[in-house]
Motif scaffolding. Structure first.
Motif: not given
Length: 252
Positions: A1-26
């Motif tokens: 799925x292509x979201x174009x430039x929608x997320x450019x510059x957006x600020x996103x927080x991901x907790x548990x970011x060191x885990x397999x899923x967290x890394x993938x989300x980040x």
């Protein structure tokens, strides 16, 4: 799925970011052009804006909230992914174990949603929260009852926040990943993996990219009218069982 430039510059927080899923989300949001704050117990192995915080403590949640406020003012998207899945029968479980599960799986998302929502409102902007839940929210599992309870409560809390934050343009949803054999918590036997896979209607495990794309969708304008719901990305596993209790095993 292509979201174009929608997320450019957006600020996103991901907790548990060191885990397999967290890394993938980040990584999914970073690849889409977002600025990502990766939070975990340690910043080891994390790149960019990373925060070390024990989210089971008031000091830890305050550290993350303050770090984001100082850097960004307010985030656009928050993904509550940090959780633990210890295995224990209820009769064997210590009260301290119960407290730790609830502190990370339920209390931390509450504190962070409240805190980050206030930041968003004070800055006069909308936003999106995505709480990583599980099919365990709807079905009990022996030796994981407390985990199941925490996810059921997270689902209800998601709906509650969705109701109360809607007037501020803030959406709150759950994302439910399905089975993935590469668990960082426990090693699974091939027999167990084969049995679980055979029961999944689409016959496939949930990949990191599946979760990343689903999270991007829920955070995007394509989902602007979606709040207070749970999206299962599990190959149909939560829909029911593939077991057939008769001699004829196929319709054709």
């Amino acid at each position: 799925m292509n979201f174009g430039a929608e997320f450019h510059g957006q600020k996103v927080v991901v907790t548990g970011a060191a885990g397999i899923m967290g890394r993938a989300l980040a990584q999914s949001f970073a690849d889409a052009g977002a600025e990502v704050c990766s939070a975990d117990l340690s910043t080891e192995g994390l790149s960019g804006f990373a925060v070390a915080a024990d989210l089971t403590t008031d000091a830890g949640t305050e550290t993350l909230l303050d770090a984001v406020a100082a850097r960004w003012g307010a985030p656009d998207v928050v993904i509550n992914n940090a959780a633990i899945y210890p295995s224990s029968f209820l009769l064997d479980m210590q009260v301290s174990d119960w407290d730790q599960i609830m502190a990370l799986n339920l209390r931390a998302p509450f504190v962070l949603m409240r805190g980050f929502a206030l930041q968003m409102i004070q800055q006069g902007k909308g936003g999106a929260f995505i709480n990583i839940s599980s099919g365990a929210a709807r079905k009990m599992r022996r030796t994981a009852v407390t985990y199941c309870m925490s996810k059921t409560a997270l689902d209800r809390m998601t709906k509650g926040f969705a109701l109360e934050l809607a007037e501020y343009g803030i959406r709150v949803n759950c994302l439910e990943p399905g089975f993935a054999a590469g668990s960082a918590v426990s090693e699974l036997s091939q027999e167990h993996i084969d049995r679980v896979m055979a029961a999944i209607p689409l016959g496939a495990e949930t990949r990191s990219e599946d979760i990343g794309q689903a999270a991007l969708y829920l955070a995007s304008s394509a989902a602007k009218n979606i709040t207070g719901t749970s999206l299962a990305v599990d190959g149909g596993n939560s829909a029911g069982t593939m077991d057939v209790y008769q001699a004829k095993k196929s319709a054709l």
